[in-house]
Design a protein around this motif. Structure first.
Motif, mmCIF file in Angstrom:
data_model
loop_
_atom_site.group_PDB
_atom_site.id
_atom_site.type_symbol
_atom_site.label_atom_id
_atom_site.label_comp_id
_atom_site.label_asym_id
_atom_site.label_seq_id
_atom_site.Cartn_x
_atom_site.Cartn_y
_atom_site.Cartn_z
ATOM 1 N N VAL A 1 -3.405 -5.934 -1.376
ATOM 2 C CA VAL A 1 -2.291 -4.567 -1.109
ATOM 3 C C VAL A 1 -1.931 -4.668 0.303
ATOM 4 C CG1 VAL A 1 -2.302 -2.332 -1.634
ATOM 5 C CG2 VAL A 1 -3.628 -3.551 -3.037
ATOM 6 N N ARG B 1 -12.669 1.515 -9.085
ATOM 7 C CA ARG B 1 -13.435 1.626 -10.424
ATOM 8 C C ARG B 1 -14.302 0.181 -10.495
ATOM 9 N NH1 ARG B 1 -10.186 4.291 -15.301
ATOM 10 N NH2 ARG B 1 -9.389 6.119 -14.223
ATOM 11 N N LEU C 1 4.747 3.124 -2.321
ATOM 12 C CA LEU C 1 5.073 4.293 -2.804
ATOM 13 C C LEU C 1 5.879 4.334 -4.074
ATOM 14 C CD1 LEU C 1 4.081 7.222 -2.607
ATOM 15 C CD2 LEU C 1 6.210 7.535 -0.960
ATOM 16 N N LEU D 1 -8.217 2.121 -8.417
ATOM 17 C CA LEU D 1 -8.546 0.703 -7.914
ATOM 18 C C LEU D 1 -9.943 0.168 -7.625
ATOM 19 C CD1 LEU D 1 -5.537 -0.523 -6.117
ATOM 20 C CD2 LEU D 1 -5.982 -0.571 -8.412
ATOM 21 N N ARG E 1 2.200 13.826 -3.687
ATOM 22 C CA ARG E 1 1.875 12.461 -3.120
ATOM 23 C C ARG E 1 0.392 12.289 -2.933
ATOM 24 N NH1 ARG E 1 1.692 9.319 1.406
ATOM 25 N NH2 ARG E 1 1.171 11.446 2.255
ATOM 26 N N ARG E 2 -0.210 13.194 -2.369
ATOM 27 C CA ARG E 2 -1.530 13.149 -1.958
ATOM 28 C C ARG E 2 -2.461 12.987 -3.283
ATOM 29 N NH1 ARG E 2 -3.318 11.201 2.322
ATOM 30 N NH2 ARG E 2 -4.505 10.189 1.010
ATOM 31 N N ASP F 1 0.763 -1.246 -0.064
ATOM 32 C CA ASP F 1 0.082 0.037 0.123
ATOM 33 C C ASP F 1 0.888 1.232 -0.024
ATOM 34 O OD1 ASP F 1 -1.881 2.102 0.743
ATOM 35 O OD2 ASP F 1 -3.265 0.651 1.407
ATOM 36 N N PRO F 2 0.732 2.344 -0.810
ATOM 37 C CA PRO F 2 1.685 3.324 -1.016
ATOM 38 C C PRO F 2 1.162 4.350 0.142
ATOM 39 C CG PRO F 2 -0.365 3.549 -2.482
ATOM 40 C CD PRO F 2 -0.181 2.178 -2.111
ATOM 41 N N ARG F 3 0.357 4.137 0.769
ATOM 42 C CA ARG F 3 0.002 4.911 2.042
ATOM 43 C C ARG F 3 0.793 4.515 3.219
ATOM 44 N NH1 ARG F 3 -6.595 4.049 2.050
ATOM 45 N NH2 ARG F 3 -5.652 1.940 1.681
ATOM 46 N N THR F 4 1.183 3.242 3.536
ATOM 47 C CA THR F 4 1.897 2.727 4.530
ATOM 48 C C THR F 4 3.301 2.138 4.095
ATOM 49 O OG1 THR F 4 0.836 0.730 4.124
ATOM 50 C CG2 THR F 4 -0.323 2.252 5.790
ATOM 51 N N SER F 5 3.910 2.127 3.169
ATOM 52 C CA SER F 5 4.908 1.323 2.775
ATOM 53 C C SER F 5 5.777 1.983 1.618
ATOM 54 C CB SER F 5 4.492 -0.171 2.176
ATOM 55 O OG SER F 5 5.371 -0.489 1.034
ATOM 56 N N ILE G 1 -2.119 9.492 -4.647
ATOM 57 C CA ILE G 1 -2.753 8.644 -3.969
ATOM 58 C C ILE G 1 -4.377 8.402 -3.872
ATOM 59 C CG2 ILE G 1 -3.138 7.976 -1.586
ATOM 60 C CD1 ILE G 1 -0.366 7.969 -0.701
ATOM 61 N N ASP G 2 -4.757 9.618 -4.202
ATOM 62 C CA ASP G 2 -6.292 9.714 -4.279
ATOM 63 C C ASP G 2 -6.646 9.070 -5.855
ATOM 64 O OD1 ASP G 2 -6.586 10.936 -1.989
ATOM 65 O OD2 ASP G 2 -6.634 12.885 -2.733
ATOM 66 N N TRP H 1 -4.911 7.059 -7.195
ATOM 67 C CA TRP H 1 -4.733 5.239 -7.200
ATOM 68 C C TRP H 1 -5.884 4.848 -6.468
ATOM 69 C CZ3 TRP H 1 -4.066 2.657 -2.391
ATOM 70 C CH2 TRP H 1 -3.636 1.346 -2.550
ATOM 71 N N ILE H 2 -6.463 5.373 -5.183
ATOM 72 C CA ILE H 2 -7.480 4.926 -4.633
ATOM 73 C C ILE H 2 -8.755 4.835 -5.471
ATOM 74 C CG2 ILE H 2 -9.088 5.245 -2.836
ATOM 75 C CD1 ILE H 2 -6.959 6.441 -1.273
#
Lengths: 526, 363
Positions: free
Chosen positions: B227, B363, B199, B361, B350-351, B191-195, B354-355, B357-358
């Protein structure tokens, strides 16, 4: 009993959490706007996931408790219960690998399916997988609370049921059901909050950002964005959202007084002879064994491959470090729970303020959704204004772990304390029993077994802690979970598996010890 | 001879360390347990800071200084030449490292922070907590030019999808192929938000697909098994056979070859090129040991440090050792093109990414 210990425990609980939030808010941030649509989507999926997990775990837990209560004598029952107990405190990462090892594409079932030419696939990733993991952790927890409740039904009730020749259906309706109903709200709240704040499990088994959790955003804010005030706001949203659901639910479905007459020694249930129930109980035990114990068995199989890697001084030191944190944290947690539960009982029975009593219980439970990373970061900021946080690292880790285990210990000791007062309160008053003598004669017989199980559970939970220690240590606090992650992070998957096995055995051993010392399982007639 | 303030500073540090267990000695059994744990922990640490030698405190992530990491070798080698004590202070992972440093602010006890990467440099670099390193850095062997005035690289690697060549005979030849082929391999990512690797993939996709990245993610989505929060879960699940490919590093197969004598794991090399991860260290601005800190950063790019990297951290050393890379590393396939998203760009976007990306995925 005095209300002072309870008030002190409550002050400590609220004080530590408040200190954490103040610290985090004061640590500053970017001031960037929070995307509330995103936050809401995380809260919404958490609500759905936690609601489903709780409902299923509650039903399965009740079924398991009834089956174990009806089948009070069979070989290996004690071990079986220790296994179910150990499942409730498995570290998240161990749970993930256990679920996948059974249900995954190349898990036991998947391999068996492939062997007979079936296409099995990766269905486990998504809401299903998250549910399976949460059932593994929570259904045995619910079962334990229900089983304790069923075990406390008085002998008179059973005698009456037997004299009336109650059929199994009536036994369930008039004896079991009121007990299940009475205990359901508390344990449901506990499970809901645990699932709501579940993090590594939801991510690993969720299959993608569609099944996610608010803790992700908090974690991200602390680590990637270094936006501490944002983390604090998100953590407050998490507590607020859970409080908004929990408090009305507790008021609506909160504890009703039981009308139990004073009981003596527990008697035999009249419904154990029914052939159909015997079959049903067998089926329930097989199903729950499959959902809980078989995944745990995969840990054993996975860990055996690299058992030799446990013969290492570092493993022994990690185990002792884990115990040195876990045992005091467990004792602290039980002491706080006793204080709070006594306070809640006093509020309910003496001061006739059941609302305040429920609120006390809610406070003890809500700490479950205080984000550990947010709390640790906030406390770290506050404490370093006064002392070197490293110098007080171990006591702090013990304190925070003890508080984090409080929801579970509270749920364990609150019912028997209340029961003691309901059954023997007036008798004790009329005899003028006070203080220690009252504790020994009135509370202790009912409290002994749940208290020991609570101690085992809180200790086990603190053994499994990872996040809290990482902020306060200088890296010298290598506990078993830390060692597990270190091995996993260095490609040593098999060696990590053996640490997971050791951890699981240690936890099961703790429960077995608690069960033995307390004289067998609570529901067993003597 | 040491300047007086440095020696004086070390005494309280040593005192705190050695005394960690002692306040609990009096009292009941539980306190003994705690004291025992502290003593055990101390026994594990080879050297307690002595009052004579200055101490260089280096913050790093736990696996770097842990039993399998290069930390112990680095400590021995540096202490042999600096006349000082190198003290590792570790946190769970690199993300916690930055958070802790920022929470400590200017009064941090850290002299050096070691283990940041692109995603974390952005947050840490703009905080004003780091001082310029002032080193020439001409002996580096990175696929890109390194000009950062604050951070010095100590190792690097390429993100890559790793697969089992006995199970996946024909891996995709490009990121484009991985993303577009509806019957392509199933993958596990972080997960790009945690790892950091998570990212890294986000940046890689952005570098390759630019404005089309969201579509590429949507095309890949059906073949993402899951993820995970971090690299460990993802790699563990892959080894358990849960996916055909996992997001890791081109150097991951080296571990299996060297430690397990297992050659079936390979990293797929993609035609477009690979995103890099460069791990760096920097001098904390508030250090009272600026000379020693600079000496450490200079030491970091020498053989003594760098030779511990390949089989300690399973990454490429920032400067190839005089004897060359270990044979297994030298034989690993390498991509022709390297990407490294500038930290400022990561910080700024980044923000949004990530938005995106979310949304893609979901969709």
């Amino acid at each position: 009993m005095s209300r002072l210990p309870g008030c002190l425990a409550l002050a400590l609980l609220i004080g530590v959490v408040a200190l954490g939030f103040i610290g985090l808010l004061s640590a500053g941030g970017s001031g960037a706007a929070i995307d509330w649509g995103y936050v809401w989507s995380l809260v919404r999926i958490s609500l759905i996931q936690a609601g489903l997990s709780t409902a299923v775990s509650l039903v399965l837990g009740a079924a398991l408790a009834l089956a174990l209560a009806r089948r009070s004598r069979f070989r290996g029952r004690m071990l079986l219960i220790a296994g179910f107990n150990a499942a409730t405190v498995l570290p998240a990462i161990v749970t993930v690998f256990a679920i996948v090892a059974l249900f995954g594409r190349s898990g036991w079932i998947g391999e068996a399916a492939r062997a007979v030419g079936l296409d099995y696939g990766s269905w486990v990733y998504g809401l299903d997988g998250v549910l399976l993991a949460h059932i593994l952790l929570n259904a045995p927890l619910a079962a334990r609370v229900f089983l304790a409740g069923l075990g406390a039904v008085s002998a008179e009730e059973w005698r009456l049921a037997a004299q009336l020749g109650m059929p199994p259906g009536s036994v369930f309706r008039f004896i079991d059901w009121p007990v299940l109903r009475r205990e359901a709200a508390g344990v449901a709240a506990l499970m809901f909050l645990a699932c709501f704040s579940s993090f590594a499990i939801v991510l690993a088994l969720g299959g993608g950002p569609r099944v996610s959790t608010l803790e992700v955003a908090i974690y991200e804010a602390v680590r990637f964005e270094a936006d501490f005030s944002r983390a604090a706001v998100l953590a407050l949203v998490q507590v607020g959202a859970c409080a908004a659901i929990l408090l009305p639910a507790l008021i609506l479905f909160g504890r009703r007084m039981s009308e139990a007459p004073p009981g003596g020694v527990a008697a035999m249930r009249p419904d154990i002879g029914s052939q159909r129930l015997r079959l049903l109980d067998g089926a329930i035990l097989v199903l729950m064994g499959f959902l809980v114990l078989v995944p745990m068995a995969t840990i054993a199989v996975g860990g055996v491959a690299s058992l030799a890697s446990l013969a290492d001084g570092a493993v022994l030191v990690a185990m002792l470090t884990s115990l040195a944190i876990g045992v005091p944290a467990g004792a602290l947690s039980v002491a706080l729970a006793l204080g709070l539960a006594t306070l809640a009982r006093d509020l309910r029975l003496r001061l006739l303020r059941p609302g305040l009593a429920d609120l006390t219980g809610a406070a003890a439970t809500l700490i479950l959704v205080v984000s550990p990373i947010a709390l640790s970061a906030g406390l770290f900021v506050m404490i370093r204004q006064w002392v070197n946080p490293f110098a007080v690292g171990i006591p702090l880790v013990i304190l925070v772990n003890g508080l984090m285990a409080l929801p579970f210990t509270y749920r364990q000791v609150e019912p028997p304390l209340l029961l003691a007062a309901e059954r023997f309160g007036r008798l004790g008053d009329s005899l003028g029993l006070r203080g220690f003598g009252r504790l020994r004669l009135v509370e202790w017989p009912l409290l002994r077994a749940p208290l020991l199980v609570a101690l085992a559970m809180a200790t086990a939970l603190s053994l499994g802690d990872l996040g809290v220690a990482s902020f306060f240590g200088r890296g010298e606090l290598v506990t078993l979970p830390v060692l597990l992650h270190e091995r996993l992070g260095s490609y040593r998957v098999a060696e990590a598996g053996s640490v997971a096995l050791l951890l699981t055995l240690l936890v099961a051993g703790l429960f077995l010890l608690a069960q033995r010392v307390s004289g067998g399982s609570i529901a067993r007639p003597r | 001879m040491l300047p007086q303030p440095i020696a004086a500073r070390c005494i309280p540090a040593a005192f705190v360390r050695a005394g960690a267990g002692s306040p609990y000695r009096k009292g009941h059994a539980m306190n003994h347990l705690r004291a025992g744990a502290a003593a055990l922990a101390l026994a594990l640490t080879p050297a307690v800071a002595s009052a004579q030698a200055p101490t260089l405190t280096v913050y790093t992530y736990s696996s770097f200084a842990g039993a399998y990491g290069p930390g112990a070798a680095v400590k021995t080698a540096f202490e042999a030449e600096c006349g000082c004590v190198l003290e590792w202070v570790t946190t769970e992972d690199a993300g916690t490292l930055v958070a802790r440093l920022l929470l400590e602010g200017p009064s941090t006890g850290a002299d050096i922070v070691l283990g940041l990467d692109t995603g974390l440099m952005a947050a840490a670099g703009t905080s004003g907590l780091f001082a310029p390193h002032g080193l020439a850095l001409d002996g580096l062997d990175l696929p890109i030019e390194w000009t950062d005035a604050t951070f010095v690289p100590f190792d690097w690697g390429w993100f890559a999808f790793v697969y089992d060549s006995t199970a996946l005979a024909a891996p995709p030849q490009s990121l484009e192929e991985l993303v577009r082929d509806p019957n392509g391999p199933m993958v596990i990512i972080e997960d790009p938000r945690t790892s950091s690797p998570g990212l890294g993939l986000l940046l890689w996709m952005k570098n390759v697909f630019g404005d089309e990245a969201a579509d590429a993610w949507a095309a890949l989505a059906p073949r993402i098994v899951t993820v995970t929060r971090g690299w460990s879960e993802a790699y563990g699940l892959f080894l358990d056979g849960e996916a055909d490919m996992v997001l890791s590093y081109t150097t991951s197969p080296a571990y299996h070859i060297i430690a397990e004598d297992e050659t079936k794991y390979r990293a797929a090399i993609f035609a477009e090129g690979h995103e890099m991860q460069v791990e760096v260290a920097g001098i904390v601005a508030s250090t009272d040991q600026p000379d020693l800190a600079r000496q450490f950063l200079a030491f970091m790019t020498t053989d003594a440090f760098q030779s511990a990297i390949p089989e300690g951290n399973w990454m490429y050393p920032a400067a190839d050792p005089a004897g060359g890379l270990p044979a297994v590393f030298a034989d690993l396939p390498r991509p022709a093109t390297s990407f490294l998203m500038p930290p400022e760009s990561v910080q700024a976007n980044r923000r949004t990414w990530i938005d995106e990306w979310i949304a893609a995925l979901a969709r």
